[in-house]
Design a protein around this motif. Structure first.
Motif, short mmCIF file in Angstrom:
data_model
loop_
_atom_site.label_atom_id
_atom_site.label_comp_id
_atom_site.label_asym_id
_atom_site.label_seq_id
_atom_site.Cartn_x
_atom_site.Cartn_y
_atom_site.Cartn_z
N THR A 154 -9.09 -37.95 28.73
CA THR A 154 -7.97 -37.70 27.82
C THR A 154 -6.87 -36.89 28.50
O THR A 154 -5.68 -37.24 28.42
N VAL A 155 -7.27 -35.81 29.19
CA VAL A 155 -6.29 -34.90 29.77
C VAL A 155 -5.61 -35.52 30.98
O VAL A 155 -4.37 -35.62 31.04
N PHE A 156 -6.40 -35.93 31.98
CA PHE A 156 -5.82 -36.40 33.24
C PHE A 156 -5.38 -37.86 33.19
O PHE A 156 -4.51 -38.27 33.97
N GLY A 157 -5.96 -38.63 32.28
CA GLY A 157 -5.60 -40.04 32.20
C GLY A 157 -4.55 -40.33 31.15
O GLY A 157 -3.48 -40.88 31.45
N ASN A 158 -4.82 -39.92 29.89
CA ASN A 158 -3.92 -40.27 28.80
C ASN A 158 -2.73 -39.34 28.69
O ASN A 158 -1.60 -39.78 28.45
N GLN A 159 -2.94 -38.03 28.82
CA GLN A 159 -1.86 -37.07 28.60
C GLN A 159 -1.02 -36.83 29.85
O GLN A 159 0.20 -36.94 29.81
N LEU A 160 -1.65 -36.49 30.97
CA LEU A 160 -0.90 -36.21 32.19
C LEU A 160 -0.54 -37.48 32.97
O LEU A 160 0.44 -37.49 33.70
N TRP A 162 -2.08 -38.83 35.48
CA TRP A 162 -2.32 -38.74 36.92
C TRP A 162 -3.19 -39.89 37.42
O TRP A 162 -3.04 -40.33 38.56
N VAL A 163 -4.09 -40.36 36.58
CA VAL A 163 -4.98 -41.46 36.96
C VAL A 163 -5.07 -42.42 35.78
O VAL A 163 -4.64 -42.11 34.67
N THR A 164 -5.62 -43.60 36.04
CA THR A 164 -5.86 -44.54 34.95
C THR A 164 -7.06 -44.06 34.13
O THR A 164 -8.06 -43.61 34.69
N PRO A 165 -6.98 -44.12 32.80
CA PRO A 165 -8.09 -43.62 31.97
C PRO A 165 -9.41 -44.33 32.24
O PRO A 165 -10.47 -43.72 32.17
N THR A 166 -9.33 -45.64 32.52
CA THR A 166 -10.52 -46.40 32.86
C THR A 166 -10.31 -47.08 34.22
O THR A 166 -9.17 -47.36 34.61
N VAL A 167 -11.38 -47.33 34.90
CA VAL A 167 -11.32 -47.94 36.23
C VAL A 167 -10.98 -49.43 36.08
O VAL A 167 -11.69 -50.16 35.39
N GLN A 168 -9.89 -49.85 36.70
CA GLN A 168 -9.48 -51.25 36.65
C GLN A 168 -10.12 -52.08 37.75
O GLN A 168 -10.37 -53.27 37.57
N ASP A 169 -10.34 -51.45 38.89
CA ASP A 169 -10.96 -52.14 40.03
C ASP A 169 -12.08 -51.25 40.57
O ASP A 169 -11.82 -50.22 41.19
N SER A 170 -13.32 -51.66 40.33
CA SER A 170 -14.46 -50.85 40.75
C SER A 170 -14.61 -50.78 42.26
O SER A 170 -15.35 -49.93 42.77
N GLN A 175 -9.84 -45.03 42.60
CA GLN A 175 -10.02 -44.99 41.15
C GLN A 175 -11.36 -44.39 40.75
O GLN A 175 -11.59 -44.13 39.56
N LEU A 176 -12.24 -44.17 41.72
CA LEU A 176 -13.56 -43.60 41.43
C LEU A 176 -13.57 -42.08 41.58
O LEU A 176 -14.62 -41.47 41.36
N ILE A 177 -12.43 -41.49 41.94
CA ILE A 177 -12.41 -40.04 42.16
C ILE A 177 -12.66 -39.28 40.86
O ILE A 177 -13.49 -38.36 40.81
N LEU A 178 -11.95 -39.66 39.77
CA LEU A 178 -12.13 -38.95 38.50
C LEU A 178 -13.55 -39.11 37.95
O LEU A 178 -14.19 -38.11 37.61
N PRO A 179 -14.09 -40.34 37.86
CA PRO A 179 -15.50 -40.43 37.43
C PRO A 179 -16.46 -39.77 38.40
O PRO A 179 -17.51 -39.25 37.99
N GLY A 180 -16.09 -39.71 39.69
CA GLY A 180 -16.93 -39.01 40.66
C GLY A 180 -16.96 -37.52 40.41
O GLY A 180 -18.00 -36.87 40.55
N VAL A 181 -15.81 -36.96 40.02
CA VAL A 181 -15.75 -35.53 39.69
C VAL A 181 -16.63 -35.24 38.48
O VAL A 181 -17.37 -34.26 38.44
N VAL A 182 -16.54 -36.11 37.47
CA VAL A 182 -17.35 -35.93 36.25
C VAL A 182 -18.83 -36.05 36.58
O VAL A 182 -19.65 -35.25 36.13
N LEU A 183 -19.19 -37.07 37.36
CA LEU A 183 -20.58 -37.30 37.70
C LEU A 183 -21.16 -36.15 38.52
O LEU A 183 -22.32 -35.76 38.34
#
Length: 309
Positions: A154-160, A162-170, A175-183
């Motif tokens: 929500t913060v980095f994808g939808n509001q700011l 900076w990145v796409t909210p969902t990964v378009q190309d796996s 595009q895996l940096i944000l889910p990588g940070v979460v993981l």
């Protein structure tokens, strides 16, 4: 060293067989008929039903099914999905590289950030920096992964933006940096706390006081003597965590639409695709066993007092 590696490899065989047998029995003993479920609410063709059961060995005793499965595994054949009709090796071959890239991004983040925070906290024990790191890591440990994922999305994808909210190309690693940070958030919090405790304890060790008394530069004392000896418990955690990152990516991949092993495992469980579930978990067991061996071998590289015979 060679004898030790050979002995460990031999020990892996009963562990592998016992683990896969347990998983196989748990999956195939679930209530319901997965072959019958293929028809849904439609009338069942008894001939086709019996043919599918015979083709996929569902009409044999469960131990005989396991023997058939494990015999094929040792030849590189993980079976065929009776839901999609695809070979399990093909399914794993498509989804495994995606999860591997995601796990490596998370692994790199937890090593770099976790060790940096642990070193900062350990060298400043009791100070403001130490309290900040302890508070931050406690917060990350307390927040569930799915909550953190939606917050970051929500913060980095939808509001700011900076990145796409969902990964378009796996296959795009950027595009895996944000889910990588979460993981890797929970893992680098544990790495920071482990390294902080180990560094703080070793700071009071005799060999550190000797190195300082000899007039060695602070960079050499920390990098060669302190950090190297403090990494042993951290390496143990990192070795087992690599397999956990790959197996635990189900929630993260679902939030960020990453088409990897986690998504495939979730789909297979929902569709009672037993062959794919057992095949994926078997690969994860192999990863755990290999990383465990690598961790043991790294001990000797980090601590010259450890020798394997």
């Amino acid at each position: 060293m060679g004898r030790y590696v050979a002995r460990r490899l031999l020990q892996m065989i009963p562990v592998f067989i016992g683990t896969t047998l347990l998983i196989f029995l748990m999956v195939y003993s679930l209530p319901g008929d997965p072959v019958r479920a293929l028809w849904g609410d439609r009338p069942v063709d008894p001939v086709a039903l019996n043919q599918l059961r015979h083709e996929y060995w569902f009409d044999r005793p469960v131990l005989l099914q396991y023997w058939h499965y494990i015999s094929n595994v040792f030849t590189g054949n993980f079976g065929t999905s009776f839901v999609t009709g695809r070979k399990v090796t093909d399914v794993i071959g498509e989804s495994f590289p995606v999860t591997l890239r995601l796990a490596l991004v998370a692994f790199a983040i937890e090593i770099v950030i976790g060790l940096a925070l642990g070193l900062l906290s350990g060298l400043n024990r009791g100070k403001i920096a130490d309290k900040f790191v302890l508070g931050l890591t406690l917060l990350l440990i307390s927040v569930p992964v799915f909550v953190l994922g939606y917050i970051f999305q929500t913060v980095f994808g939808n509001q700011l933006g900076w990145v796409t909210p969902t990964v378009q190309d796996s296959n795009d690693i950027s595009q895996l940096i944000l889910p990588g940070v979460v993981l890797g958030s929970l893992s680098f919090a544990y790495v920071a706390r482990l390294s902080r405790t180990s560094i703080a304890e070793n700071m009071r060790a005799d060999y550190i006081r000797t190195a300082v008394a000899k007039g060695l530069p602070r960079r050499r004392v920390i990098g060669v003597h302190l950090l190297r000896n403090s990494l042993i418990p951290v390496v143990t955690f990192l070795g087992t965590d690599l397999g956990a990152l790959m197996g635990g990516a189900i929630v993260t991949e679902g939030i960020f639409n990453v088409h990897g092993i986690g998504n495939e495992l979730y789909r297979s469980i929902n569709q009672s695709d037993n062959a794919t579930v057992v095949g994926i978990v078997t690969v994860l067991v192999i990863i755990y066993l290999v990383t465990s061996l690598v961790v043991d071998l790294l001990y000797a590289a980090l601590d010259p007092r450890i020798r394997y015979v």
